[in-house]
Design a protein around this motif. Structure first.
Motif, PDB file in Angstrom:
ATOM      1  N   GLY A 292       0.820  -1.213   0.000  1.00  0.00           N
ATOM      2  CA  GLY A 292       0.000   0.000   0.000  1.00  0.00           C
ATOM      3  C   GLY A 292       0.855   1.266   0.000  1.00  0.00           C
ATOM      4  N   SER A 296       1.111   4.200  -2.880  1.00  0.00           N
ATOM      5  CA  SER A 296       0.868   5.628  -2.661  1.00  0.00           C
ATOM      6  C   SER A 296       2.128   6.442  -2.953  1.00  0.00           C
ATOM      7  CB  SER A 296       0.344   5.895  -1.249  1.00  0.00           C
ATOM      8  OG  SER A 296       1.349   5.680  -0.311  1.00  0.00           O
ATOM      9  N   TRP A 297       3.293   5.822  -2.761  1.00  0.00           N
ATOM     10  CA  TRP A 297       4.547   6.509  -3.094  1.00  0.00           C
ATOM     11  C   TRP A 297       4.624   6.758  -4.602  1.00  0.00           C
ATOM     12  CZ3 TRP A 297       8.335   9.304  -1.265  1.00  0.00           C
ATOM     13  CH2 TRP A 297       9.527   9.422  -1.991  1.00  0.00           C
ATOM     14  N   LEU A 299       2.102   6.944  -6.734  1.00  0.00           N
ATOM     15  CA  LEU A 299       1.068   7.903  -7.128  1.00  0.00           C
ATOM     16  C   LEU A 299       1.435   9.326  -6.718  1.00  0.00           C
ATOM     17  CD1 LEU A 299      -2.432   6.380  -6.328  1.00  0.00           C
ATOM     18  CD2 LEU A 299      -1.427   6.831  -8.574  1.00  0.00           C
ATOM     19  N   ASP A 300       1.917   9.474  -5.497  1.00  0.00           N
ATOM     20  CA  ASP A 300       2.127  10.822  -4.962  1.00  0.00           C
ATOM     21  C   ASP A 300       3.316  10.869  -4.007  1.00  0.00           C
ATOM     22  OD1 ASP A 300       1.848  13.437  -4.191  1.00  0.00           O
ATOM     23  OD2 ASP A 300       0.292  13.003  -2.702  1.00  0.00           O
TER      24      ASP A 300
END
Ligand code: CUA
Length: 331
Positions: A292, A296-297, A299-300
């Motif tokens: 997870g 997220s890293w 993506l953003d």
């Protein structure tokens, strides 16, 4: 923040003194050089404490002895006080501390270590590139070393001045652009030690962490052998799709994956990802390497580390899953 790896902030000497049992305390040395530095630390601390107490005692004595309206001390005596307490005694103390510091520096320089393992460490904004030239291994942010054997870190910088500091193993040393320096470290025992960037180098300086893993020699060699292999083939359709996306979204222009045969020359700007999934952390020792968090890293990255050099990538949900599946296959 969830998943953040604790203790990546550089410590001041004061907080180091309070946090003696932390994995990054210079007062809990795990090497000979660290022990020598610790001794000097206590000498400096002891002398400074003595000076503080002596000055306070002198001040209290003067305060208690003052006689309002009394005769001032003779001029000659006052001058003698200024000379002795203000120049001679501080001069002797400072000369002694300077000598102790120079002696410590020469003791930890470690010039002769013929059997040292050579490792190149290159500072980047804001991560560490780690190369084992003899084995042809390139990794990032996690420095594996054999315990009980000297390791010569050959230091360089790709951009600005950084400084490597692994408090339990050695003092800090700058990584300066256009100049190469070296630091000889040796961990007495297998274990994990935290390292930091100790020179302000930009917005994410405080989160430029390093994980040092000292392993028994056979374990270290096994790790090195695994790292020397090219990247694993993508195991299933999703991962293979992820590999295509890695190229489509230009990830390969910054990140090298050995053996992946991308259409363009291998990127050097970002960390080598050949064995990304074998690493414990992401984002220079800041985040746990877990699905997870990795997603997220990607993506953003600026959500976790504002100012980081990696751009955000806009991905559909399925695309993100595929890309992460590919990255997680890089064992
Ligand atoms: Cu790199 Cu501070």
């Amino acid at each position: 923040m969830a998943g953040r790896v604790g203790g990546t902030m550089p410590l001041t000497v004061a907080t180091a003194a309070l946090a003696c049992s932390a994995p990054h305390s210079a007062l809990e040395p795990a090497s000979q050089a660290g022990a020598v530095i610790e001794t000097l630390w206590w000498v400096l601390f002891g002398v400074c404490l003595f000076v503080l107490v002596a000055v306070l005692a002198g001040w209290a004595y003067a305060f208690l002895r003052r006689r309002p309206g009394g005769e001032p001390e003779g001029e000659g005596r006052a001058l003698m006080w200024i000379l002795v307490a203000g120049a001679i005694i501080p001069g002797i103390i400072l000369a002694g501390l300077t000598a102790a510091t120079i002696r410590t520096s020469s003791r930890i320089a470690g010039a002769g270590a013929a059997d040292a393992l050579e490792v190149d460490v290159v500072g980047h904004q804001f991560w560490w590139e780690i190369r084992y030239p003899e084995a042809g291994v390139v990794t990032a942010n996690e420095l594996h070393i054999p315990a009980g054997r000297p390791v010569r870190l050959r230091l360089a910088s790709a951009d600005v001045i950084h400084s490597i500091w692994i408090p339990r193993l050695h003092g800090k040393l700058d990584l300066t652009p256009g100049r190469s320096t070296s630091l000889l470290i040796e961990a007495d025992e297998p274990g994990e030690y935290r390292g930091f960037c100790a020179e302000f180098c930009g917005q994410q300086h405080a989160l430029m962490g390093l994980l040092v893993m000292a392993q028994p020699e056979p374990e270290f060699q096994a790790w090195l052998d695994r790292q020397a292999r090219p990247a694993a083939e993508s195991a299933d359709d999703e991962a293979r799709h992820g590999r295509q996306l890695f190229i489509r979204y230009d990830c390969h222009l910054c990140h090298r994956i050995r053996g992946a045969n991308f259409p363009d020359p291998p990127g050097q700007t970002g960390p080598d990802l050949t064995h990304l999934a074998s690493r414990r952390t992401l984002a220079a020792g800041t985040l746990e390497n877990e699905r997870g968090i990795l997603a997220s890293w990607v993506l953003d990255p600026h959500g976790a580390k504002p100012g980081v050099r990696m751009p955000a990538t806009r991905l559909e949900r399925e695309e993100l899953f595929a890309l992460v599946a590919y990255l997680e296959g890089l064992r």
